[in-house]
Design a protein around this motif. Structure first.
Motif, PDB file in Angstrom:
ATOM      1  N   PRO A  81       0.810  -1.229   0.000  1.00 29.39           N
ATOM      2  CA  PRO A  81       0.000   0.000   0.000  1.00 29.39           C
ATOM      3  C   PRO A  81       0.842   1.276   0.000  1.00 29.39           C
ATOM      4  O   PRO A  81       0.377   2.317  -0.450  1.00 29.39           O
ATOM      5  CB  PRO A  81      -0.812  -0.104   1.287  1.00 29.39           C
ATOM      6  N   ASP A  82       2.097   1.215   0.478  1.00 25.26           N
ATOM      7  CA  ASP A  82       2.948   2.413   0.525  1.00 25.26           C
ATOM      8  C   ASP A  82       3.538   2.776  -0.841  1.00 25.26           C
ATOM      9  O   ASP A  82       4.288   3.742  -0.963  1.00 25.26           O
ATOM     10  CB  ASP A  82       4.064   2.245   1.552  1.00 25.26           C
ATOM     11  N   GLY A  83       3.210   2.008  -1.878  1.00 23.97           N
ATOM     12  CA  GLY A  83       3.670   2.331  -3.216  1.00 23.97           C
ATOM     13  C   GLY A  83       4.902   1.554  -3.676  1.00 23.97           C
ATOM     14  O   GLY A  83       5.271   1.625  -4.836  1.00 23.97           O
ATOM     15  N   MET A  84       5.549   0.809  -2.784  1.00 25.66           N
ATOM     16  CA  MET A  84       6.729   0.022  -3.156  1.00 25.66           C
ATOM     17  C   MET A  84       6.279  -1.222  -3.910  1.00 25.66           C
ATOM     18  O   MET A  84       5.290  -1.860  -3.549  1.00 25.66           O
ATOM     19  CB  MET A  84       7.496  -0.380  -1.898  1.00 25.66           C
ATOM     20  N   CYS A  85       6.973  -1.561  -4.966  1.00 23.97           N
ATOM     21  CA  CYS A  85       6.692  -2.788  -5.723  1.00 23.97           C
ATOM     22  C   CYS A  85       7.992  -3.579  -5.844  1.00 23.97           C
ATOM     23  O   CYS A  85       8.964  -3.095  -6.395  1.00 23.97           O
ATOM     24  CB  CYS A  85       6.141  -2.441  -7.104  1.00 23.97           C
ATOM     25  N   CYS A  86       7.983  -4.792  -5.286  1.00 21.37           N
ATOM     26  CA  CYS A  86       9.153  -5.669  -5.333  1.00 21.37           C
ATOM     27  C   CYS A  86       8.869  -6.819  -6.292  1.00 21.37           C
ATOM     28  O   CYS A  86       7.810  -7.441  -6.222  1.00 21.37           O
ATOM     29  CB  CYS A  86       9.459  -6.249  -3.962  1.00 21.37           C
ATOM     30  N   THR A  87       9.823  -7.103  -7.158  1.00 22.41           N
ATOM     31  CA  THR A  87       9.731  -8.251  -8.059  1.00 22.41           C
ATOM     32  C   THR A  87      10.872  -9.199  -7.706  1.00 22.41           C
ATOM     33  O   THR A  87      12.028  -8.810  -7.746  1.00 22.41           O
ATOM     34  CB  THR A  87       9.839  -7.819  -9.530  1.00 22.41           C
ATOM     35  N   LEU A  88      10.496 -10.424  -7.338  1.00 25.67           N
ATOM     36  CA  LEU A  88      11.484 -11.448  -7.027  1.00 25.67           C
ATOM     37  C   LEU A  88      11.413 -12.513  -8.101  1.00 25.67           C
ATOM     38  O   LEU A  88      10.386 -13.182  -8.252  1.00 25.67           O
ATOM     39  CB  LEU A  88      11.216 -12.071  -5.654  1.00 25.67           C
ATOM     40  N   GLU A  89      12.467 -12.633  -8.865  1.00 24.27           N
ATOM     41  CA  GLU A  89      12.538 -13.617  -9.938  1.00 24.27           C
ATOM     42  C   GLU A  89      13.296 -14.834  -9.448  1.00 24.27           C
ATOM     43  O   GLU A  89      14.391 -14.713  -8.880  1.00 24.27           O
ATOM     44  CB  GLU A  89      13.250 -13.005 -11.140  1.00 24.27           C
ATOM     45  N   ALA A  90      12.700 -16.015  -9.631  1.00 31.28           N
ATOM     46  CA  ALA A  90      13.323 -17.247  -9.155  1.00 31.28           C
ATOM     47  C   ALA A  90      14.568 -17.576  -9.975  1.00 31.28           C
ATOM     48  O   ALA A  90      14.597 -17.421 -11.184  1.00 31.28           O
ATOM     49  CB  ALA A  90      12.328 -18.394  -9.237  1.00 31.28           C
ATOM     50  N   LYS A  91      15.593 -17.990  -9.250  1.00 31.03           N
ATOM     51  CA  LYS A  91      16.840 -18.430  -9.893  1.00 31.03           C
ATOM     52  C   LYS A  91      17.121 -19.849  -9.435  1.00 31.03           C
ATOM     53  O   LYS A  91      16.574 -20.330  -8.446  1.00 31.03           O
ATOM     54  CB  LYS A  91      17.994 -17.519  -9.526  1.00 31.03           C
ATOM     55  N   ASP A  92      17.987 -20.527 -10.161  1.00 35.03           N
ATOM     56  CA  ASP A  92      18.383 -21.878  -9.765  1.00 35.03           C
ATOM     57  C   ASP A  92      19.115 -21.826  -8.447  1.00 35.03           C
ATOM     58  O   ASP A  92      19.898 -20.902  -8.184  1.00 35.03           O
ATOM     59  CB  ASP A  92      19.289 -22.516 -10.824  1.00 35.03           C
ATOM     60  N   GLU A  93      18.875 -22.835  -7.621  1.00 40.18           N
ATOM     61  CA  GLU A  93      19.506 -22.849  -6.290  1.00 40.18           C
ATOM     62  C   GLU A  93      20.928 -23.292  -6.342  1.00 40.18           C
ATOM     63  O   GLU A  93      21.441 -23.876  -7.147  1.00 40.18           O
ATOM     64  CB  GLU A  93      18.699 -23.762  -5.367  1.00 40.18           C
TER      65      GLU A  93
END
Length: 93
Positions: A81-93
């Motif tokens: 709601p505070d306007g922050m947008c996080c994108t977490l893209e999966a990577k190989d472990e």
């Protein structure tokens, strides 16, 4: 103006992020394999999230246990709601 943050993370890190950071009222967009699940978070119980989905093809409340589907995680977009947008893209472990 939205602030965007993009990071690569392991599936375990994404699951941990969901457990700790995703709150009711936040908007999430999960990509699990070929499924794209956008919606507003209703409840988050240790990574088992309830999402109110309102898309063209799927509407209604859905419960997703992210840890059980972690091998299918492709990406998580988390809009607070505070306007922050996080994108977490999966990577190989």
């Amino acid at each position: 103006m939205k602030k965007n943050k993009n990071v690569c993370a392991t599936c375990d890190e994404i699951c941990h992020y969901i457990e700790e950071e995703v709150k009711p009222g936040d908007t999430v967009r999960l990509s699990l394999g070929r499924c794209y699940i956008p919606g507003k978070v209703v409840n988050n119980n240790d990574g088992v999230i309830q999402i109110e989905i309102d898309s063209e093809m799927i509407k209604g409340l859905s419960t997703i246990d992210v840890s059980k589907l972690k091998e299918h995680l492709v990406e998580l977009e988390h809009e607070c709601p505070d306007g922050m947008c996080c994108t977490l893209e999966a990577k190989d472990e």
